[in-house]
Design a protein around this motif. Sequence first.
Motif, PDB file in Angstrom:
ATOM      1  N   LYS A 292      -8.924  27.402   1.341  1.00 39.13           N
ATOM      2  CA  LYS A 292      -8.397  26.589   2.289  1.00 39.13           C
ATOM      3  C   LYS A 292      -8.214  25.716   1.755  1.00 39.13           C
ATOM      4  CE  LYS A 292      -8.862  29.390   6.360  1.00 39.13           C
ATOM      5  NZ  LYS A 292      -8.831  29.545   7.973  1.00 39.13           N
ATOM      6  N   MET A 293      -7.211  24.856   2.430  1.00 34.46           N
ATOM      7  CA  MET A 293      -6.976  23.396   2.136  1.00 34.46           C
ATOM      8  C   MET A 293      -6.789  22.318   2.901  1.00 34.46           C
ATOM      9  SD  MET A 293      -2.656  23.214   1.455  1.00 34.46           S
ATOM     10  CE  MET A 293      -2.169  21.470   2.209  1.00 34.46           C
ATOM     11  N   GLU A 294      -6.739  20.968   2.703  1.00 30.00           N
ATOM     12  CA  GLU A 294      -7.180  19.724   3.581  1.00 30.00           C
ATOM     13  C   GLU A 294      -5.725  18.936   2.350  1.00 30.00           C
ATOM     14  OE1 GLU A 294      -9.350  17.157   5.594  1.00 30.00           O
ATOM     15  OE2 GLU A 294      -9.960  18.600   5.928  1.00 30.00           O
ATOM     16  N   VAL A 295      -5.238  18.435   2.791  1.00 26.50           N
ATOM     17  CA  VAL A 295      -4.675  17.412   2.090  1.00 26.50           C
ATOM     18  C   VAL A 295      -4.944  16.493   2.460  1.00 26.50           C
ATOM     19  CG1 VAL A 295      -2.240  16.388   1.566  1.00 26.50           C
ATOM     20  CG2 VAL A 295      -2.309  19.115   2.257  1.00 26.50           C
TER      21      VAL A 295
ATOM     22  N   ILE B  87       4.621  17.269   1.622  1.00 24.14           N
ATOM     23  CA  ILE B  87       5.650  18.177   1.443  1.00 24.14           C
ATOM     24  C   ILE B  87       5.191  18.989  -0.293  1.00 24.14           C
ATOM     25  CG2 ILE B  87       7.488  19.431   1.245  1.00 24.14           C
ATOM     26  CD1 ILE B  87       8.295  17.581   4.001  1.00 24.14           C
ATOM     27  N   LYS B  88       5.574  18.620  -0.976  1.00 24.54           N
ATOM     28  CA  LYS B  88       5.187  18.684  -3.041  1.00 24.54           C
ATOM     29  C   LYS B  88       3.287  19.130  -2.465  1.00 24.54           C
ATOM     30  CE  LYS B  88       8.580  16.155  -4.245  1.00 24.54           C
ATOM     31  NZ  LYS B  88       9.058  14.836  -4.935  1.00 24.54           N
ATOM     32  N   ALA B  89       2.524  18.568  -2.092  1.00 25.15           N
ATOM     33  CA  ALA B  89       1.151  18.987  -2.258  1.00 25.15           C
ATOM     34  C   ALA B  89       0.895  20.143  -1.945  1.00 25.15           C
ATOM     35  CB  ALA B  89       0.449  17.640  -1.574  1.00 25.15           C
ATOM     36  N   ARG B  90       1.613  20.736  -0.122  1.00 27.64           N
ATOM     37  CA  ARG B  90       1.548  22.004   0.297  1.00 27.64           C
ATOM     38  C   ARG B  90       1.886  22.473  -0.339  1.00 27.64           C
ATOM     39  NH1 ARG B  90      -0.276  21.531   5.280  1.00 27.64           N
ATOM     40  NH2 ARG B  90      -0.277  18.872   6.661  1.00 27.64           N
ATOM     41  N   ASN B  91       3.441  22.701  -0.613  1.00 27.45           N
ATOM     42  CA  ASN B  91       4.391  23.628  -1.555  1.00 27.45           C
ATOM     43  C   ASN B  91       3.004  23.919  -3.030  1.00 27.45           C
ATOM     44  OD1 ASN B  91       5.583  23.828   0.233  1.00 27.45           O
ATOM     45  ND2 ASN B  91       7.227  22.705  -0.636  1.00 27.45           N
ATOM     46  N   HIS B  92       2.325  23.174  -3.300  1.00 24.90           N
ATOM     47  CA  HIS B  92       2.087  23.664  -4.469  1.00 24.90           C
ATOM     48  C   HIS B  92       0.602  24.170  -4.612  1.00 24.90           C
ATOM     49  CE1 HIS B  92      -0.071  22.494  -8.888  1.00 24.90           C
ATOM     50  NE2 HIS B  92      -1.297  22.123  -8.293  1.00 24.90           N
ATOM     51  N   PHE B  93      -0.294  24.092  -3.519  1.00 24.95           N
ATOM     52  CA  PHE B  93      -1.302  24.747  -2.556  1.00 24.95           C
ATOM     53  C   PHE B  93      -0.212  26.379  -2.624  1.00 24.95           C
ATOM     54  CE2 PHE B  93      -3.750  26.958   0.320  1.00 24.95           C
ATOM     55  CZ  PHE B  93      -5.091  26.987   0.294  1.00 24.95           C
TER      56      PHE B  93
ATOM     57  N   HIS C 126       0.704  -1.262  -0.019  1.00 23.80           N
ATOM     58  CA  HIS C 126       0.166  -0.019  -0.166  1.00 23.80           C
ATOM     59  C   HIS C 126       0.658   1.749  -0.157  1.00 23.80           C
ATOM     60  CE1 HIS C 126      -4.121  -1.662   0.797  1.00 23.80           C
ATOM     61  NE2 HIS C 126      -3.965  -2.991   1.145  1.00 23.80           N
ATOM     62  N   LYS C 127       0.714   2.461  -0.984  1.00 24.72           N
ATOM     63  CA  LYS C 127       1.916   3.511  -0.863  1.00 24.72           C
ATOM     64  C   LYS C 127       0.807   4.400  -0.870  1.00 24.72           C
ATOM     65  CE  LYS C 127       5.117   5.300  -4.619  1.00 24.72           C
ATOM     66  NZ  LYS C 127       5.057   6.181  -3.409  1.00 24.72           N
ATOM     67  N   SER C 128       1.081   5.622   0.098  1.00 27.50           N
ATOM     68  CA  SER C 128      -0.185   7.092   0.116  1.00 27.50           C
ATOM     69  C   SER C 128       0.446   7.477  -1.373  1.00 27.50           C
ATOM     70  CB  SER C 128       0.763   7.454   0.971  1.00 27.50           C
ATOM     71  OG  SER C 128       0.390   6.469   2.052  1.00 27.50           O
ATOM     72  N   PHE C 129      -0.162   8.234  -1.469  1.00 25.45           N
ATOM     73  CA  PHE C 129      -0.745   9.324  -2.640  1.00 25.45           C
ATOM     74  C   PHE C 129      -1.534  10.480  -1.575  1.00 25.45           C
ATOM     75  CE2 PHE C 129      -0.105   5.757  -5.133  1.00 25.45           C
ATOM     76  CZ  PHE C 129       1.630   5.930  -5.867  1.00 25.45           C
ATOM     77  N   PHE C 130      -1.439  11.921  -2.701  1.00 22.48           N
ATOM     78  CA  PHE C 130      -2.201  13.121  -2.009  1.00 22.48           C
ATOM     79  C   PHE C 130      -2.256  14.104  -2.754  1.00 22.48           C
ATOM     80  CE2 PHE C 130       1.238  11.712   0.923  1.00 22.48           C
ATOM     81  CZ  PHE C 130       1.118  10.868   2.086  1.00 22.48           C
ATOM     82  N   GLN C 131      -3.953  14.592  -2.891  1.00 24.19           N
ATOM     83  CA  GLN C 131      -3.984  15.612  -3.207  1.00 24.19           C
ATOM     84  C   GLN C 131      -4.463  16.703  -2.859  1.00 24.19           C
ATOM     85  OE1 GLN C 131      -7.663  13.035  -4.930  1.00 24.19           O
ATOM     86  NE2 GLN C 131      -6.635  12.547  -7.190  1.00 24.19           N
ATOM     87  N   VAL C 132      -4.911  17.600  -3.464  1.00 27.10           N
ATOM     88  CA  VAL C 132      -4.830  18.868  -2.991  1.00 27.10           C
ATOM     89  C   VAL C 132      -6.478  19.578  -2.489  1.00 27.10           C
ATOM     90  CG1 VAL C 132      -5.015  21.906  -2.237  1.00 27.10           C
ATOM     91  CG2 VAL C 132      -2.631  19.937  -2.986  1.00 27.10           C
ATOM     92  N   GLY C 133      -7.163  19.271  -1.444  1.00 25.02           N
ATOM     93  CA  GLY C 133      -8.318  19.438  -1.835  1.00 25.02           C
ATOM     94  C   GLY C 133      -8.464  20.853  -1.129  1.00 25.02           C
ATOM     95  N   VAL C 134      -9.429  21.627  -1.626  1.00 20.97           N
ATOM     96  CA  VAL C 134      -9.986  23.440  -1.171  1.00 20.97           C
ATOM     97  C   VAL C 134     -10.829  23.335  -1.642  1.00 20.97           C
ATOM     98  CG1 VAL C 134      -7.550  23.965  -3.140  1.00 20.97           C
ATOM     99  CG2 VAL C 134     -10.124  23.594  -3.836  1.00 20.97           C
TER     100      VAL C 134
END
Length: 149
Positions: free
Chosen positions: A115-118, A99-105, A51-59
């Motif tokens: 506002k965002m939520e990863v 961290i890349k997801a947060r920087n993208h936002f 199982h590998k984690s992936f992240f998306q930026v929810g706004v």
Amino acid sequence: MTEQQLFAVLLHKGKTKRLIKMLKKEYPDKWQRAYRNVTVAYEELKDRYVHKSFFQVGVYDPALSDNWPWHVHYHEGLYLSEKQRVCKMGKAAVFTDIIKARNHFHTWKGNTKYKMEVIEFKQVVAVPTSSTIDDASAWQTNRPALNSV
């Protein structure tokens, strides 16, 4: 049935139940032997996948809600795309690192209004048999299929 198709059936609880039910119906004398074979196949294949984690930026708009309001219905939520536009889940940017997801936002011009939520999701990915190290960069995948999340 290929190895990946078999593992998809074995990993999904409902598909495994349907397979066993079908085996009981078609082979009433031999379904228990088939069940043992399914169990052995799962144990053998399970070590090849992780199982590998992936992240998306929810706004979300803070004027309308205190937090990201689509926790139950992820497909209806608003996300940030690769081109830093608000979009639906199908076009959302996928990151392998939080961290890349947060920087993208935070590099987005609209970060003052929204506002965002990863959002983290896990996907089963194959680990190459030659890779014995746990280094994530050794077996990175491209954009994962979100329908199996």
